[in-house]
Design an enzyme around this catalytic site. Structure first.
Site, mmCIF file in Angstrom:
data_model
loop_
_atom_site.group_PDB
_atom_site.id
_atom_site.type_symbol
_atom_site.label_atom_id
_atom_site.label_comp_id
_atom_site.label_asym_id
_atom_site.label_seq_id
_atom_site.Cartn_x
_atom_site.Cartn_y
_atom_site.Cartn_z
ATOM 1 N N LYS A 35 0.793 -1.234 0.000
ATOM 2 C CA LYS A 35 0.000 0.000 0.000
ATOM 3 C C LYS A 35 0.821 1.278 0.000
ATOM 4 O O LYS A 35 0.398 2.284 -0.532
ATOM 5 C CB LYS A 35 -0.968 -0.002 1.190
ATOM 6 C CG LYS A 35 -0.285 0.079 2.545
ATOM 7 C CD LYS A 35 -1.266 -0.227 3.669
ATOM 8 C CE LYS A 35 -0.576 -0.094 5.021
ATOM 9 N NZ LYS A 35 -1.338 -0.678 6.115
ATOM 10 N N ARG A 133 -7.296 -0.199 17.322
ATOM 11 C CA ARG A 133 -7.765 0.075 15.971
ATOM 12 C C ARG A 133 -8.770 -1.037 15.682
ATOM 13 O O ARG A 133 -9.720 -1.186 16.437
ATOM 14 C CB ARG A 133 -6.611 0.179 14.957
ATOM 15 C CG ARG A 133 -7.014 0.989 13.721
ATOM 16 C CD ARG A 133 -5.885 1.155 12.699
ATOM 17 N NE ARG A 133 -5.644 -0.061 11.935
ATOM 18 C CZ ARG A 133 -4.742 -0.135 10.951
ATOM 19 N NH1 ARG A 133 -4.018 0.927 10.622
ATOM 20 N NH2 ARG A 133 -4.566 -1.265 10.300
HETATM 21 C C1 LIG Z 1 -0.431 -1.383 6.759
HETATM 22 C C2 LIG Z 1 -0.713 -2.653 7.433
HETATM 23 C C3 LIG Z 1 0.308 -3.614 7.573
HETATM 24 C C4 LIG Z 1 1.728 -3.356 7.155
HETATM 25 O O1 LIG Z 1 2.322 -2.432 8.080
HETATM 26 P P1 LIG Z 1 3.878 -2.077 8.031
HETATM 27 O O2 LIG Z 1 4.107 -1.326 9.292
HETATM 28 O O3 LIG Z 1 4.074 -1.229 6.825
HETATM 29 O O4 LIG Z 1 4.618 -3.347 7.957
HETATM 30 C C5 LIG Z 1 -0.031 -4.828 8.151
HETATM 31 N N1 LIG Z 1 -1.283 -5.073 8.576
HETATM 32 C C6 LIG Z 1 -2.278 -4.166 8.479
HETATM 33 C C7 LIG Z 1 -3.633 -4.515 8.986
HETATM 34 C C8 LIG Z 1 -2.025 -2.936 7.905
HETATM 35 O O5 LIG Z 1 -3.016 -2.041 7.805
#
Ligand SMILES: *Cc1c(COP(=O)(O)O)cnc(C)c1O
Length: 384
Positions: A35, A133
């Site tokens: 993302k 969250r």
């Molecule tokens: C963005 C996200 C990740 C990845 O997070 P990083 O800190 O970039 O490794 C993993 N799980 C969820 C639910 C996320 O929203």
């Protein structure tokens, strides 16, 4: 054209091999998260080509749609990280193999839609272990069991396991206690319903340090500054048994764990470089002249008196990036500030004689990379 985000695909591949090594050594499957760069297609090719990657994950269905084919051609499953919106159920079932969920009403819709499409849709039930969250709250176990009971009766949903997300809203650090709590809930579900949960997904890049620690001697382990808290042992800082999946974005892109911000062995932090061009270069004072009001964003600015300095304006601004997350590659260049389209640098102390038209390069922190990748005004370039 500038500004330009330059993605070094060789360095990304190096980082990928490093984080995959850490993850696989402790028996976890690996989801790489796309993302931050809006699922850049060249980056996705690197991820899809790596045999150690099991899932390609994103929070947005639109991004997943763009890489679902290449993921499947390479034997990887697609994974949706954000809890699905009711308006996107059809696309989720179409393009996503595994989605993370926390709402029964949504899972019911997924079940109905999967039936219409003749599919079985895989889900991870998200458990909130304290970060506040997404997820079903860990202290309300009865609610979790009730949800599982209903999910297990849905003919077109497969409950693949549980997941947790930490260090996002509440900045809670993953440790053996909160991740162990997740494993406990999984075991209780297995006992109660006589099932086996395939996957216990132990979080994002803030959990990778626990996986690394599992293999490190105590003297080299990453633990909090100031040492153990009351009641903690070194095992508090090792990935608990049972966790068997990690979802990694930032650690892959920037090479750091995001719990204690340490650099991960074998990674580099300069795979992403932002290049911006100087549009003005003049000697001026460092304190503005006249009555101070508010800046372009309604804030009262603060200035440091550096005397008369060489001020360079580069053609990028807050519309395209997060200024605080841009680190000039020239260590003698300082970022003074920015408005929407202008970023102001102090180049007085640099060994380089900058002139108008020169390009200044920056390393990016996560937020800055996210914004530059999302801005339609920022071009892309690749190092292959
Ligand atoms: C963005 C996200 C990740 C990845 O997070 P990083 O800190 O970039 O490794 C993993 N799980 C969820 C639910 C996320 O929203």
């Amino acid at each position: 054209m500038y500004p330009r985000l330059v993605i070094d695909l060789k360095k990304l591949d190096q980082n990928l091999k490093a984080v995959a090594g850490i993850t696989k050594r402790v028996g976890c499957s690996l989801a790489i998260v796309t993302k931050c760069l809006c699922a850049d297609p060249e980056m996705v090719k690197v991820i899809a080509a790596d045999p150690q990657v099991d899932l390609i994950a994103d929070s947005r269905v639109k991004n997943i749609k763009s890489f679902a084919d290449i993921a499947h051609e390479n034997g990887k499953r697609t994974m949706l990280l954000r809890i699905p919106m009711h308006c996107e159920i059809e696309e989720v079932v179409k393009y996503v193999d595994l989605s993370q969920n926390s709402e029964l009403s949504t899972i019911r819709l997924l079940n109905e839609e999967a039936g219409r499409q003749g599919k079985v849709h895989g889900i991870l039930l998200m458990i909130d272990m304290g970060d506040l969250r997404e997820g079903m709250f860990f202290q309300y176990e009865d609610k979790i069991f009730e949800a599982v009971e209903e999910i297990l009766q849905m003919p077109n949903i497969k409950l693949c396991g549980l997941g947790v997300n930490l260090t996002c809203y509440g900045a809670i650090i993953p440790k053996a206690n909160n991740l162990g709590g997740l494993v406990n809930i999984a075991r209780k579900i297995e006992d109660r319903f006589g099932i086996k949960l395939e996957t216990i997904s132990g979080g994002n890049s803030s959990s990778i340090y626990l996986a690394l620690n599992k293999e490190l001697p105590e003297s080299e382990m990453i633990i909090r500054q100031g040492g153990l808290l009351p009641g903690e042992t070194m095992d508090t800082y090792r990935l608990p048994e049972g966790v068997n999946n990690l979802r990694l974005g930032e650690s892959f892109l920037m090479g750091n764990d995001t719990a204690y911000l340490t650099k991960l062995p074998g990674t580099t932090d300069d795979a992403l470089i932002l290049e911006a061009q100087i549009v003005e270069l003049k000697e001026k004072p460092s304190i503005p002249i006249g009555e101070v009001g508010v800046d372009a964003f309604g804030e009262v600015p603060e200035y440091e008196d550096r005397g008369v300095i060489k001020r360079a304006i580069v053609g990028i601004g807050k519309q395209d990036t997060d200024i605080g997350g841009m680190i000039p590659l020239d260590p003698k260049v300082d970022v003074l500030g920015a408005s929407s389209d202008h970023m102001i640098l102090d180049v007085t102390k640099s060994d380089k004689e900058y002139k108008v038209g020169d390009v200044v390069s920056f390393k990016l922190e996560y937020g800055a990379a996210l914004h530059t990748a999302t801005s339609p005004y920022v071009e892309r370039g690749y190092v292959r």
